[in-house]
Write a protein that holds these residues in place. Structure first.
Motif, PDB file in Angstrom:
ATOM      1  N   LEU A  12     -37.840  19.183  14.480  1.00 39.72           N
ATOM      2  CA  LEU A  12     -37.937  18.508  13.184  1.00 39.72           C
ATOM      3  C   LEU A  12     -38.091  19.533  12.067  1.00 39.72           C
ATOM      4  CD1 LEU A  12     -38.296  15.999  11.375  1.00 39.72           C
ATOM      5  CD2 LEU A  12     -40.745  16.066  11.944  1.00 39.72           C
ATOM      6  N   ILE A  13     -38.913  20.563  12.284  1.00 41.50           N
ATOM      7  CA  ILE A  13     -39.083  21.613  11.282  1.00 41.50           C
ATOM      8  C   ILE A  13     -37.750  22.335  11.047  1.00 41.50           C
ATOM      9  CG2 ILE A  13     -40.219  23.808  10.792  1.00 41.50           C
ATOM     10  CD1 ILE A  13     -42.033  21.427  10.464  1.00 41.50           C
ATOM     11  N   GLU A  14     -37.019  22.617  12.126  1.00 43.24           N
ATOM     12  CA  GLU A  14     -35.716  23.272  11.991  1.00 43.24           C
ATOM     13  C   GLU A  14     -34.748  22.394  11.189  1.00 43.24           C
ATOM     14  OE1 GLU A  14     -34.371  24.152  15.903  1.00 43.24           O
ATOM     15  OE2 GLU A  14     -36.015  25.533  16.354  1.00 43.24           O
ATOM     16  N   ALA A  15     -34.815  21.078  11.415  1.00 39.70           N
ATOM     17  CA  ALA A  15     -33.921  20.165  10.684  1.00 39.70           C
ATOM     18  C   ALA A  15     -34.263  20.143   9.201  1.00 39.70           C
ATOM     19  CB  ALA A  15     -34.014  18.759  11.283  1.00 39.70           C
ATOM     20  N   ILE A  16     -35.563  20.144   8.879  1.00 34.77           N
ATOM     21  CA  ILE A  16     -35.959  20.177   7.463  1.00 34.77           C
ATOM     22  C   ILE A  16     -35.495  21.487   6.825  1.00 34.77           C
ATOM     23  CG2 ILE A  16     -37.912  20.196   5.871  1.00 34.77           C
ATOM     24  CD1 ILE A  16     -39.389  18.375   7.846  1.00 34.77           C
ATOM     25  N   ASP A  17     -35.695  22.599   7.519  1.00 32.22           N
ATOM     26  CA  ASP A  17     -35.206  23.880   7.011  1.00 32.22           C
ATOM     27  C   ASP A  17     -33.697  23.834   6.793  1.00 32.22           C
ATOM     28  OD1 ASP A  17     -37.439  25.560   6.618  1.00 32.22           O
ATOM     29  OD2 ASP A  17     -37.629  25.905   8.766  1.00 32.22           O
ATOM     30  N   GLY A  18     -32.996  23.111   7.675  1.00 33.53           N
ATOM     31  CA  GLY A  18     -31.548  23.009   7.546  1.00 33.53           C
ATOM     32  C   GLY A  18     -31.116  22.322   6.267  1.00 33.53           C
ATOM     33  N   GLU A  25     -47.380  22.186   8.456  1.00 32.93           N
ATOM     34  CA  GLU A  25     -46.128  22.853   8.813  1.00 32.93           C
ATOM     35  C   GLU A  25     -44.955  22.216   8.053  1.00 32.93           C
ATOM     36  OE1 GLU A  25     -45.689  25.478  10.760  1.00 32.93           O
ATOM     37  OE2 GLU A  25     -47.024  25.443  12.496  1.00 32.93           O
ATOM     38  N   VAL A  26     -44.948  20.888   7.968  1.00 32.03           N
ATOM     39  CA  VAL A  26     -43.887  20.198   7.229  1.00 32.03           C
ATOM     40  C   VAL A  26     -43.959  20.557   5.745  1.00 32.03           C
ATOM     41  CG1 VAL A  26     -43.032  17.933   6.501  1.00 32.03           C
ATOM     42  CG2 VAL A  26     -43.681  18.308   8.885  1.00 32.03           C
ATOM     43  N   GLU A  27     -45.175  20.669   5.218  1.00 29.47           N
ATOM     44  CA  GLU A  27     -45.333  21.046   3.814  1.00 29.47           C
ATOM     45  C   GLU A  27     -44.677  22.400   3.533  1.00 29.47           C
ATOM     46  OE1 GLU A  27     -48.878  21.945   0.524  1.00 29.47           O
ATOM     47  OE2 GLU A  27     -49.382  21.260   2.549  1.00 29.47           O
ATOM     48  N   ARG A  28     -44.869  23.360   4.424  1.00 26.71           N
ATOM     49  CA  ARG A  28     -44.253  24.677   4.224  1.00 26.71           C
ATOM     50  C   ARG A  28     -42.722  24.571   4.292  1.00 26.71           C
ATOM     51  NH1 ARG A  28     -48.286  26.128   8.145  1.00 26.71           N
ATOM     52  NH2 ARG A  28     -50.115  27.025   7.124  1.00 26.71           N
ATOM     53  N   ALA A  29     -42.226  23.761   5.241  1.00 26.49           N
ATOM     54  CA  ALA A  29     -40.771  23.612   5.375  1.00 26.49           C
ATOM     55  C   ALA A  29     -40.168  22.976   4.126  1.00 26.49           C
ATOM     56  CB  ALA A  29     -40.443  22.788   6.618  1.00 26.49           C
ATOM     57  N   ILE A  30     -40.827  21.944   3.599  1.00 25.92           N
ATOM     58  CA  ILE A  30     -40.331  21.304   2.377  1.00 25.92           C
ATOM     59  C   ILE A  30     -40.389  22.295   1.210  1.00 25.92           C
ATOM     60  CG2 ILE A  30     -40.904  19.538   0.648  1.00 25.92           C
ATOM     61  CD1 ILE A  30     -41.510  17.646   2.919  1.00 25.92           C
ATOM     62  N   ALA A  65     -44.264  12.248   1.465  1.00 23.29           N
ATOM     63  CA  ALA A  65     -43.581  11.739   0.275  1.00 23.29           C
ATOM     64  C   ALA A  65     -44.073  12.457  -0.982  1.00 23.29           C
ATOM     65  CB  ALA A  65     -43.804  10.235   0.154  1.00 23.29           C
ATOM     66  N   ALA A  66     -45.364  12.726  -1.037  1.00 24.61           N
ATOM     67  CA  ALA A  66     -45.940  13.349  -2.231  1.00 24.61           C
ATOM     68  C   ALA A  66     -45.376  14.742  -2.489  1.00 24.61           C
ATOM     69  CB  ALA A  66     -47.458  13.414  -2.101  1.00 24.61           C
ATOM     70  N   LEU A  67     -44.821  15.369  -1.469  1.00 25.78           N
ATOM     71  CA  LEU A  67     -44.253  16.703  -1.617  1.00 25.78           C
ATOM     72  C   LEU A  67     -42.846  16.672  -2.206  1.00 25.78           C
ATOM     73  CD1 LEU A  67     -45.322  18.063   1.895  1.00 25.78           C
ATOM     74  CD2 LEU A  67     -46.454  18.516  -0.287  1.00 25.78           C
ATOM     75  N   CYS A  68     -42.232  15.481  -2.263  1.00 22.63           N
ATOM     76  CA  CYS A  68     -40.839  15.362  -2.726  1.00 22.63           C
ATOM     77  C   CYS A  68     -40.777  15.245  -4.240  1.00 22.63           C
ATOM     78  CB  CYS A  68     -40.178  14.148  -2.062  1.00 22.63           C
ATOM     79  SG  CYS A  68     -40.128  14.262  -0.255  1.00 22.63           S
ATOM     80  N   ASP A  69     -39.598  15.469  -4.789  1.00 25.08           N
ATOM     81  CA  ASP A  69     -39.411  15.428  -6.241  1.00 25.08           C
ATOM     82  C   ASP A  69     -39.398  14.000  -6.775  1.00 25.08           C
ATOM     83  OD1 ASP A  69     -38.936  18.354  -6.762  1.00 25.08           O
ATOM     84  OD2 ASP A  69     -37.311  17.978  -5.351  1.00 25.08           O
ATOM     85  N   VAL A  70     -38.782  13.087  -6.029  1.00 29.54           N
ATOM     86  CA  VAL A  70     -38.683  11.692  -6.456  1.00 29.54           C
ATOM     87  C   VAL A  70     -39.095  10.804  -5.294  1.00 29.54           C
ATOM     88  CG1 VAL A  70     -37.178   9.874  -7.345  1.00 29.54           C
ATOM     89  CG2 VAL A  70     -36.796  12.255  -8.041  1.00 29.54           C
ATOM     90  N   ILE A  71     -40.033   9.877  -5.542  1.00 30.01           N
ATOM     91  CA  ILE A  71     -40.469   8.931  -4.512  1.00 30.01           C
ATOM     92  C   ILE A  71     -39.977   7.540  -4.888  1.00 30.01           C
ATOM     93  CG2 ILE A  71     -42.404   7.916  -3.275  1.00 30.01           C
ATOM     94  CD1 ILE A  71     -44.052  10.335  -3.929  1.00 30.01           C
TER      95      ILE A  71
END
Length: 606
Positions: free
Chosen positions: A81-87, A113-118, A143-149
């Protein structure tokens, strides 16, 4: 009247969703020019739709016992999942989409870990739009880490703060006529409290509350930073807990509301246009031979580890309750197979470095020491760094005490430096059902195993001496590996459990960081190239490995003694690690006293 009103709302919402797909009846598209043959190019939007639970190393793709127990889908491996987010950050598109409508579960270290990937996706210049329908605290932190929710209009957010639920069994054991005989070191060794007290002691309650406070600080930081809110405001919103979509919009938790009509339509509505081409960015599974005999053969044939035949860094996953033994068992870190795997890494010259990823509440002190010594042999030959996941406590911390770097996340649970000996005595229950046991013996030694009586004062003193000796070894291991005095270690030991943030402040870990940080340290120490291949060990089990491991994990045999039958019958009383170890002891070791280094019951934070 309620039904027509509801229908009116539904009919009003439905055409709005269609606007994202096609023109309405009153708005006809402009006719193309007679000589035009070129269709407009649609904007590519890479997307991910995570769902279900994720584990650092998922054991199998299908859990056969779920057919019997009614369980849901098995956990998925987390690092793909982390690799996919990095992708997403490498895609040739200005905007990427996270569809969180399916719901998924991550623990606090995984969220970091997801926060760092985002963050890496944002650093690549991508705008991240996300959509959810109903969000729990984990979903919303992402969701809070994204630009638009974007949220569904009938959905909402459950923004509860972290908590622990610890069931106490003392009153239930009294009703059954079962007594717990315990020797321990440290009043904070909460693993045995549920068997000795009807409710949590006040001092342990205060300690856990302080630990949860430090863990929640990282949750609050993540939300406050992403949504540009103050920490105080986020705490107020956590205390309110439940927020409808309109309420969340008014309070700045989300950016837009759309009808409940699916992720891709919601994205189009939020963006105000519909000329998008969505591309699933999840890793694609390789095509398999669909021949039925080949599929059956693959299912029942035990899975073998692929040989490491070129330079690699190995991520060694040590997970589960630590137990003695020679046969692998699902959900356990068994000493024999674990030591064997570690020694194989020592002997393989192509293994250039190792990150030891720990997810364990601890367990047997002797098994923990066997694994610790094997890791010591490994560290003498290869660069080695420890990476703590959700839980690395008691025996899970013991195995790290070899003087090598330790990384944890702020939300990691660690410490619990303490040991105990414990057994259950069903004496009153035996009397109630008219069961008497005679012991033929040559001296008083066998009385320590007798199920119809507590330990004598002399036996208890001998057991306490064993516990004290192993606790002294635990303190010595920690003091030597962390370069602290035994007195300093003792002040933060005694069974106390700490968050990763607390452990860093106390000197029990070296730094806060995740797996990527640990890999970077190994590369630096071993002077390894950035593109050296990473492999995870052990390999995920297949159907046969997991089926037989789960079916025969309890070592069910022709049980000759009433005591063993009783222990097996008690197996359904509770599902906590301490009780599981007590049952395992009764089934496999004829009640021989064992010393455990195990974290408290119910330690998982939700």
């Amino acid at each position: 009247m309620p039904i027509p009103i509801l229908r009116a709302v539904m009919y009003a919402a439905f055409p709005v969703c269609l606007l994202a797909q096609a023109p309405t009846a009153t708005t006809q598209p402009a006719a193309p020019a007679a000589d035009s043959k070129v269709e407009p190019v649609k904007q590519k939007v890479p997307f991910l739709r995570p769902n279900g639970a994720y584990e650092d190393l998922a054991e199998m793709a299908f859990d056969p016992t779920s057919l019997l127990t009614g369980g849901g889908a098995p956990p998925k491996p987390f690092y793909p999942l982390i690799e996919a987010i990095d992708g997403l950050g490498k895609q040739d598109a200005p905007t990427v989409f996270l569809d969180l409508s399916a719901g998924f579960a991550l623990n606090l270290p995984q969220l970091r870990e997801v926060e760092r990937a985002i963050g890496r996706v944002k650093a690549a210049g991508k705008q991240i739009v996300c959509y959810f329908e109903n969000a729990g605290p984990g979903d919303y932190q992402i969701a809070a880490l994204c630009d638009v929710i974007v949220a569904a209009d009938m959905g909402g957010i459950d923004l509860r703060s972290p908590a622990m639920s610890v069931p106490h069994l003392k009153d239930a054991l009294d009703l059954l006529g079962i007594q717990a005989d315990v020797t321990r070191v440290g009043e904070f060794k909460g693993a045995v409290e549920p068997y000795l007290l009807p409710q949590m002691s006040e001092h342990l309650h205060r300690h856990y509350q302080a630990m949860l406070t430090t863990m929640n600080e990282d949750v609050v930081r993540r939300i406050a930073t992403g949504r540009r809110l103050s920490s105080e405001r986020v705490r107020e919103l956590q205390a309110e807990r439940l927020h409808s979509a309109p309420d969340a919009l008014a309070k700045g938790l989300i950016d837009k509301i759309v009808p409940w009509c699916g992720g891709q339509r919601a994205f189009a509505l939020a963006m105000g246009r519909d000329d998008f081409e969505f591309a699933d960015a999840a890793p694609k599974k390789k095509a398999r031979n669909r021949d039925l005999l080949a599929m059956l053969s693959e299912l029942v044939r035990p899975k073998k580890e692929e040989e490491i035949e070129e330079p690699q860094i190995v991520v060694l996953h040590l997970a589960g309750t630590i137990v003695d033994g020679e046969d692998a068992a699902a959900g356990n870190m068994v000493s024999g197979p674990s030591v064997k795997l570690i020694d194989e890494l020592v002997a393989n010259d192509e293994v250039k470095g190792v990150v030891v990823r720990i997810n364990s509440p601890g367990g047997s002190a002797t098994a923990s020491e066997a694994i610790r010594l094997a890791l010591q042999r490994l560290a003498a030959k290869k660069p080695l760094v420890f990476s703590m996941g959700e839980l690395a406590a008691s025996g899970g911390y013991w195995i790290t005490t070899i003087g090598e770097p330790i990384l944890a996340e702020a939300g990691t649970l660690t410490g619990s430096i303490g040991v105990f000996g414990m057994r259950l005595i069903p004496a009153a229950l035996m009397r109630r059902i008219g069961l008497h046991m005679d012991v033929v013996k040559l001296d008083d030694g066998p009385d320590m195993d007798a199920m119809d009586r507590p330990w004598s004062d002399a036996a208890r003193a001998r057991m306490q001496a064993l516990v004290d000796d192993i606790y002294a070894r635990f303190l010595g291991n920690v003091a030597a590996s962390r370069k602290m005095s035994r007195e300093a270690v003792d002040k933060i030991a005694g069974g106390r459990v700490w968050s990763g943030a607390q452990a860093k402040a106390l000197g029990l870990v070296d730094a806060l960081g995740g797996l990527e940080d640990a890999l970077a340290m190994v590369r630096q120490e071993g002077s390894l190239a950035a593109d050296v291949e990473i492999t995870h060990r052990p390999a995920a089990k297949n159907f046969a490995d997991s089926l037989f491991g789960k079916m025969f994990e309890a070592h069910v045999q022709a049980l000759p003694t009433t005591g063993s039958v009783l222990a097996a019958a008690l197996q359904g009383l509770a599902r906590d690690p301490v009780f599981a170890l007590l049952v395992r002891q009764a089934l496999t070791s004829a009640g021989r006293p064992q010393i455990q280094a195990l974290a408290p019951l119910g330690l998982r934070v939700r």
